[in-house]
Scaffold this active site. Sequence first.
Site, short mmCIF file in Angstrom:
data_model
loop_
_atom_site.label_atom_id
_atom_site.label_comp_id
_atom_site.label_asym_id
_atom_site.label_seq_id
_atom_site.Cartn_x
_atom_site.Cartn_y
_atom_site.Cartn_z
N ARG A 132 0.87 -1.18 0.00
CA ARG A 132 0.00 0.00 0.00
C ARG A 132 0.91 1.22 0.00
O ARG A 132 1.75 1.38 0.88
CB ARG A 132 -0.89 0.01 1.24
CG ARG A 132 -1.57 1.34 1.48
CD ARG A 132 -2.65 1.27 2.53
NE ARG A 132 -3.77 0.48 2.05
CZ ARG A 132 -4.93 0.38 2.71
NH1 ARG A 132 -5.10 1.02 3.87
NH2 ARG A 132 -5.92 -0.34 2.22
N HIS A 172 -7.68 0.79 -5.99
CA HIS A 172 -7.80 -0.12 -4.83
C HIS A 172 -8.45 -1.42 -5.32
O HIS A 172 -9.59 -1.74 -5.00
CB HIS A 172 -8.63 0.55 -3.74
CG HIS A 172 -8.49 -0.08 -2.38
ND1 HIS A 172 -7.68 -1.17 -2.14
CD2 HIS A 172 -9.05 0.23 -1.17
CE1 HIS A 172 -7.76 -1.49 -0.85
NE2 HIS A 172 -8.57 -0.66 -0.25
N GLN A 198 -10.02 -4.01 -2.93
CA GLN A 198 -11.33 -3.59 -2.41
C GLN A 198 -12.43 -3.92 -3.42
O GLN A 198 -13.48 -4.46 -3.07
CB GLN A 198 -11.30 -2.08 -2.14
CG GLN A 198 -12.60 -1.54 -1.58
CD GLN A 198 -12.90 -2.10 -0.20
OE1 GLN A 198 -12.07 -2.07 0.67
NE2 GLN A 198 -14.11 -2.63 -0.01
N ASP A 221 -17.59 6.48 -0.02
CA ASP A 221 -16.26 6.38 0.59
C ASP A 221 -16.02 7.71 1.31
O ASP A 221 -16.75 8.69 1.10
CB ASP A 221 -15.21 6.12 -0.51
CG ASP A 221 -13.80 5.93 0.03
OD1 ASP A 221 -13.63 5.72 1.26
OD2 ASP A 221 -12.84 6.02 -0.77
N CYS A 253 -16.39 0.95 1.65
CA CYS A 253 -15.12 0.21 1.78
C CYS A 253 -14.61 0.23 3.21
O CYS A 253 -13.86 -0.64 3.60
CB CYS A 253 -14.09 0.79 0.83
SG CYS A 253 -13.83 2.56 1.06
N ARG A 274 -13.06 -9.24 1.99
CA ARG A 274 -11.66 -8.91 1.64
C ARG A 274 -10.78 -10.13 1.86
O ARG A 274 -9.87 -10.41 1.07
CB ARG A 274 -11.15 -7.74 2.50
CG ARG A 274 -11.86 -6.42 2.28
CD ARG A 274 -11.49 -5.79 0.97
NE ARG A 274 -10.06 -5.63 0.82
CZ ARG A 274 -9.36 -4.59 1.28
NH1 ARG A 274 -9.98 -3.58 1.87
NH2 ARG A 274 -8.04 -4.51 1.11
N1 NVA Z 1 -10.29 6.39 -0.51
C1 NVA Z 1 -9.84 5.89 0.77
C2 NVA Z 1 -10.00 4.42 0.85
C3 NVA Z 1 -9.63 3.80 2.17
C4 NVA Z 1 -9.73 2.32 2.16
C5 NVA Z 1 -8.40 6.30 0.99
O1 NVA Z 1 -7.61 6.22 0.04
O2 NVA Z 1 -8.07 6.70 2.10
N1 CP Z 2 -10.99 -0.68 3.06
C1 CP Z 2 -9.70 -0.75 3.42
O1 CP Z 2 -8.80 -0.89 2.60
O2 CP Z 2 -9.48 -0.67 4.78
P1 CP Z 2 -8.06 -0.40 5.46
O3 CP Z 2 -7.61 0.96 5.01
O4 CP Z 2 -8.34 -0.44 6.93
O5 CP Z 2 -7.11 -1.46 5.04
#
Ligand code: NVA
Ligand code: CP
Length: 311
Positions: free
Chosen positions: A101, A128, A131, A223, A263, A291
Amino acid sequence: MTRHLLTLDSLGRDGILANLALATDLKSRKGMAQNAIPGGRVGLIFEKPSLRTRVSFTNAAWGLGMLPMTLGTDELQFGKRESIPDTARVLSRYLDALVIRTFQQSLVEELAAHATIPIINALTDDHHPCQALADVMTFQEEFGDFKGLRLAFVGDGNNVCQSLIQAAGYLGFTLAISTPEGYEPKAEIVAAAQANCAVNGGAIELGHDVKAAVRGADAVYTDVWASMGQEKEREERARIFAGYRVDGELMALAAPRAIFLHCLPAHRGDEVTDEVMDGPQSRAFDEAENRWYTEQALLYALITGKDRLPE
Ligand code: NVA
Ligand code: CP
């Protein structure tokens, strides 16, 4: 050639459908398939916070008989202590897959260009894909088929939205996106998915009228308004996105059978109310559970090249 998951384009329609079939099998086994990759090792790198992705990948790996290893970014010093290509080469000698990530999509792509193990995108600023796999598994559990399905995405045209756009193109459902002006998803991702919809069915609709997007939808998705890395914009975004909150009144415009998806993490009171999050239409926690199985299926398929578990 090593297979990766950089965006959903890495899987395509057949790969996504195979992932869902194997994930469904794994769910029926509660993720226990420890004869699948015994002695395997997977590295997990998080340059942004995570709850779901970290725990679900750890569960997924352990259930396949693999050792999951979280690698601290302070120690790794990505791109500073040694080059990205050398990091990819070294990790390829130790691990069977690397989950990462990070911020820039280009970093994931650079790792993949130099690794001889699968690189799995666990969220970038642009995508993502893990997700989206859990999201479409949750639709499939609810509705059985994607044909004729209408999903409304309300809010920011961000990483989560862009992976859903790719999913809609490959699986042929309609994604009606409603964002504030200036927060639309990237035009090239929309155009590529529209071309896929022309073959697979469905459509990608863009607009700013939240009610028009939600009316008659089978699922409503939202989101956070400010994603990880956008914390400084939080107040400004709260003003701009105020009309994009999913509440009971908005959900009432969707189809009677409609479900609510998120998500997570949710910022209750901002993009979604408690009433919707905790209401009977919410599938947000099923989605979080899924997930685990979709990621387990992904690890198995990318590492072994097979779509089915050993007997
Ligand atoms: N759009 C959000 C998704 C978190 C899982 C982010 O990037 O923070
Ligand atoms: N939805 C998701 O990716 O959650 P986290 O950011 O907690 O991994």
